[in-house]
Scaffold this active site. Structure first.
Site, PDB file in Angstrom:
ATOM      1  N   ASP A  18       0.875  -1.171   0.000  1.00 11.60           N
ATOM      2  CA  ASP A  18       0.000   0.000   0.000  1.00 11.60           C
ATOM      3  C   ASP A  18       0.910   1.217   0.000  1.00 11.60           C
ATOM      4  O   ASP A  18       2.107   1.108   0.257  1.00 11.60           O
ATOM      5  CB  ASP A  18      -0.898  -0.013   1.250  1.00 11.60           C
ATOM      6  CG  ASP A  18      -1.875   1.160   1.277  1.00 11.60           C
ATOM      7  OD1 ASP A  18      -2.166   1.726   0.210  1.00 11.60           O
ATOM      8  OD2 ASP A  18      -2.350   1.517   2.376  1.00 11.60           O
TER       9      ASP A  18
ATOM     10  N   TYR B  88      -0.681   8.127  -2.481  1.00 10.79           N
ATOM     11  CA  TYR B  88      -0.787   7.962  -3.929  1.00 10.79           C
ATOM     12  C   TYR B  88      -1.998   8.711  -4.484  1.00 10.79           C
ATOM     13  O   TYR B  88      -2.040   9.073  -5.651  1.00 10.79           O
ATOM     14  CB  TYR B  88      -0.925   6.476  -4.296  1.00 10.79           C
ATOM     15  CG  TYR B  88       0.339   5.649  -4.180  1.00 10.79           C
ATOM     16  CD1 TYR B  88       1.525   6.185  -3.698  1.00 10.79           C
ATOM     17  CD2 TYR B  88       0.330   4.307  -4.562  1.00 10.79           C
ATOM     18  CE1 TYR B  88       2.668   5.408  -3.591  1.00 10.79           C
ATOM     19  CE2 TYR B  88       1.474   3.528  -4.466  1.00 10.79           C
ATOM     20  CZ  TYR B  88       2.641   4.080  -3.979  1.00 10.79           C
ATOM     21  OH  TYR B  88       3.771   3.319  -3.884  1.00 10.79           O
ATOM     22  N   GLY B  89      -2.992   8.897  -3.620  1.00 11.36           N
ATOM     23  CA  GLY B  89      -4.291   9.418  -4.063  1.00 11.36           C
ATOM     24  C   GLY B  89      -4.243  10.777  -4.734  1.00 11.36           C
ATOM     25  O   GLY B  89      -5.111  11.123  -5.513  1.00 11.36           O
TER      26      GLY B  89
ATOM     27  N   CYS C 225      -4.320  -1.119  -1.950  1.00  9.00           N
ATOM     28  CA  CYS C 225      -4.326   0.329  -2.097  1.00  9.00           C
ATOM     29  C   CYS C 225      -5.377   0.655  -3.141  1.00  9.00           C
ATOM     30  O   CYS C 225      -5.289   0.202  -4.284  1.00  9.00           O
ATOM     31  CB  CYS C 225      -2.941   0.774  -2.561  1.00  9.00           C
ATOM     32  SG  CYS C 225      -2.853   2.497  -3.078  1.00  9.00           S
TER      33      CYS C 225
ATOM     34  N   THR D  77      -6.072   3.403  -4.680  1.00  4.64           N
ATOM     35  CA  THR D  77      -5.596   4.211  -5.805  1.00  4.64           C
ATOM     36  C   THR D  77      -4.933   3.325  -6.851  1.00  4.64           C
ATOM     37  O   THR D  77      -5.184   3.468  -8.054  1.00  4.64           O
ATOM     38  CB  THR D  77      -4.603   5.283  -5.313  1.00  4.64           C
ATOM     39  OG1 THR D  77      -5.220   6.035  -4.282  1.00  4.64           O
ATOM     40  CG2 THR D  77      -4.203   6.201  -6.445  1.00  4.64           C
TER      41      THR D  77
ATOM     42  N   GLU E  33      -5.876   8.455  10.923  1.00  4.64           N
ATOM     43  CA  GLU E  33      -4.457   8.523  11.299  1.00  4.64           C
ATOM     44  C   GLU E  33      -4.224   9.356  12.560  1.00  4.64           C
ATOM     45  O   GLU E  33      -3.223   9.185  13.239  1.00  4.64           O
ATOM     46  CB  GLU E  33      -3.621   9.016  10.108  1.00  4.64           C
ATOM     47  CG  GLU E  33      -3.740   8.044   8.933  1.00  4.64           C
ATOM     48  CD  GLU E  33      -2.623   8.131   7.915  1.00  4.64           C
ATOM     49  OE1 GLU E  33      -1.848   9.101   7.942  1.00  4.64           O
ATOM     50  OE2 GLU E  33      -2.524   7.210   7.083  1.00  4.64           O
TER      51      GLU E  33
ATOM     52  N   THR F   9      -8.797   1.621   2.247  1.00  2.00           N
ATOM     53  CA  THR F   9      -8.309   0.645   3.224  1.00  2.00           C
ATOM     54  C   THR F   9      -8.247   1.189   4.657  1.00  2.00           C
ATOM     55  O   THR F   9      -8.110   0.418   5.598  1.00  2.00           O
ATOM     56  CB  THR F   9      -6.917   0.103   2.824  1.00  2.00           C
ATOM     57  OG1 THR F   9      -6.063   1.205   2.546  1.00  2.00           O
ATOM     58  CG2 THR F   9      -7.020  -0.780   1.592  1.00  2.00           C
ATOM     59  N   HIS F  10      -8.332   2.511   4.821  1.00  2.00           N
ATOM     60  CA  HIS F  10      -8.373   3.062   6.180  1.00  2.00           C
ATOM     61  C   HIS F  10      -9.747   2.891   6.832  1.00  2.00           C
ATOM     62  O   HIS F  10      -9.855   2.907   8.059  1.00  2.00           O
ATOM     63  CB  HIS F  10      -8.073   4.565   6.171  1.00  2.00           C
ATOM     64  CG  HIS F  10      -6.615   4.907   6.119  1.00  2.00           C
ATOM     65  ND1 HIS F  10      -5.830   4.638   5.033  1.00  2.00           N
ATOM     66  CD2 HIS F  10      -5.808   5.525   7.029  1.00  2.00           C
ATOM     67  CE1 HIS F  10      -4.599   5.077   5.271  1.00  2.00           C
ATOM     68  NE2 HIS F  10      -4.548   5.611   6.467  1.00  2.00           N
TER      69      HIS F  10
END
Lengths: 266, 266
Positions: free
Chosen positions: A9, A41-42, A72, A74, A151, A183-184
């Protein structure tokens, strides 16, 4: 010696998938790579995301893997074709499993999807869902603040409730199934369920990915012999300490050992 | 031909400094570089941030600049020494000007600083303030959600008020001056002032940086001849469209022209 499952990821998010794979396939070895030097990456272009994904995969291939999970959204959305082309082992993304689970449980044929700006604006979810069932209607909503909230560790409470309510207001009551397309988001499951109400099923997207990995390994006769250890290794491209700290939140485990590599070499 | 002022940041945040420089020095040419391919710097190690900062500076040096502004708190905090060593023109960071302004206005000698996790945990603000005045007491608070809130465009309203209140609760009433230690925060000025109350001065940190640039150019006799045009160029390392969109929020201007470069070449 049997080979491991490789998972990558852009950062820590993919650990929700690791957690589910450990739960469903406790005998498998796992090698995880979090590209913390280049996260997120987004916000990056498809060209760059494709290049990064191939580098991440090359590193994991070098560790000896039998299957690759692009954990991931994205990459699964905009780096997918390039990744599939370059990787010689089976590749599992995080979009199709969640879509398939949603299509299966939806009764009204109206499905909601939430994700980062990049995932939503890629249009990948409506595309994949309509490939599975062209009669299903998909409503999407980008929720840029949810990753930072996770986060920060604010998984519930007033602020998180308000942010989620604001983002979901256009979906609530209009869909009977919600795909957490990032994924978060499994860490926000309780708040998402609360805000959507009892009539809406919040898909377990990480669980669906793990289920898909299990199925594919069984089909290809690649499952680890039972009684195996389940050895997990974690690599990042930067900031081992920050990753370890965050990993505790995601895995619910005590300290893990994290090694650092230079991803630009791959 | 007179040279431009070079400004860089990991992303769009540095545009708050650009806006102030345009206001205070309308005759100067500006070249801005936003390292959008590698944003954010705040989560990266000092070694990596130093390397990135030097690459960013090299690109701008190639554009012909007379002064460099590192409009990025992370670089000013942890990439500073490496940057100064490699750059042959005067370099202005974003930390000292805000600290100097705060020390000047504080009457109680108690100053608060808010910033990203990386900036706060670097300890740079207490260090710089105590170099300016060792009797001043500095209280710091990391506010990881404020940058995403700004980038979502939620500059006021219930959620932003709550988040700011929660972050500032430990500082309110204890300091008489607050330094917004992140280039995104000037957009939250109104909410910050509201939450801190009338007794606290919220330092105009972007304005202080622009003032410092003006002073330094005057001192070195590098000011553009009056009546000059003030031509501004904007470069990024990825996602021109996203940057343009965000730039409208930060500069309060209509469309700007943005060019893309490959920063890894520098």
């Amino acid at each position: 010696m049997h080979k491991a499952i490789g998972i990558f990821d852009s950062g820590v998010g993919g650990l929700t998938v690791v957690k589910e794979i450990i739960r469903q396939l406790p005998g498998e070895d796992i090698v995880y790579f979090g590209d913390t030097a280049r996260v997120p990456y987004g916000t990056k272009s498809a060209r760059l995301v494709g290049r990064y994904a191939v580098q991440d995969a090359k590193f994991l291939m070098g560790c000896g893997i039998k299957l690759l999970v692009a954990a991931c959204n994205t990459v699964s959305a905009i780096g997918w074709e390039e990744l599939k082309r370059e990787v010689p082992v089976p590749v599992v993304g995080v979009i199709e499993p969640g879509c398939a689970a949603a299509v299966k449980v939806s009764k009204t044929g109206k499905i909601g999807v939430i994700g980062t700006e990049a995932t939503i604006s890629s249009g990948i979810y409506p595309e994949v869902v309509s490939r599975l069932d062209s009669t299903v209607e998909v409503m999407c909503k980008a929720c840029p603040l949810l990753v930072p909230l996770v986060e920060e560790g604010w998984l519930d409470g007033e602020v998180t409730g308000l942010v989620v309510r604001r983002y979901l207001s256009g979906l609530k009551g209009k869909v009977d199934t919600l795909i957490p397309g990032c994924t978060h988001y499994p860490l926000l499951r309780v708040v998402l369920e609360q805000e959507m109400g009892e009539e809406t099923v919040v898909v377990d997207s990480a669980g669906a990915v793990a289920g898909c990995v299990k199925e594919l390994l069984r089909e290809k006769k690649l499952l680890a012999p039972s009684g195996g250890g389940g050895r997990n290794r974690y690599f990042v491209s930067d900031d081992r300490e920050g990753f370890s700290r965050m990993a505790r939140l995601f895995l619910g485990e005590e300290a893990i050992v994290v090694e650092e590599i230079d991803i630009e070499k791959y």
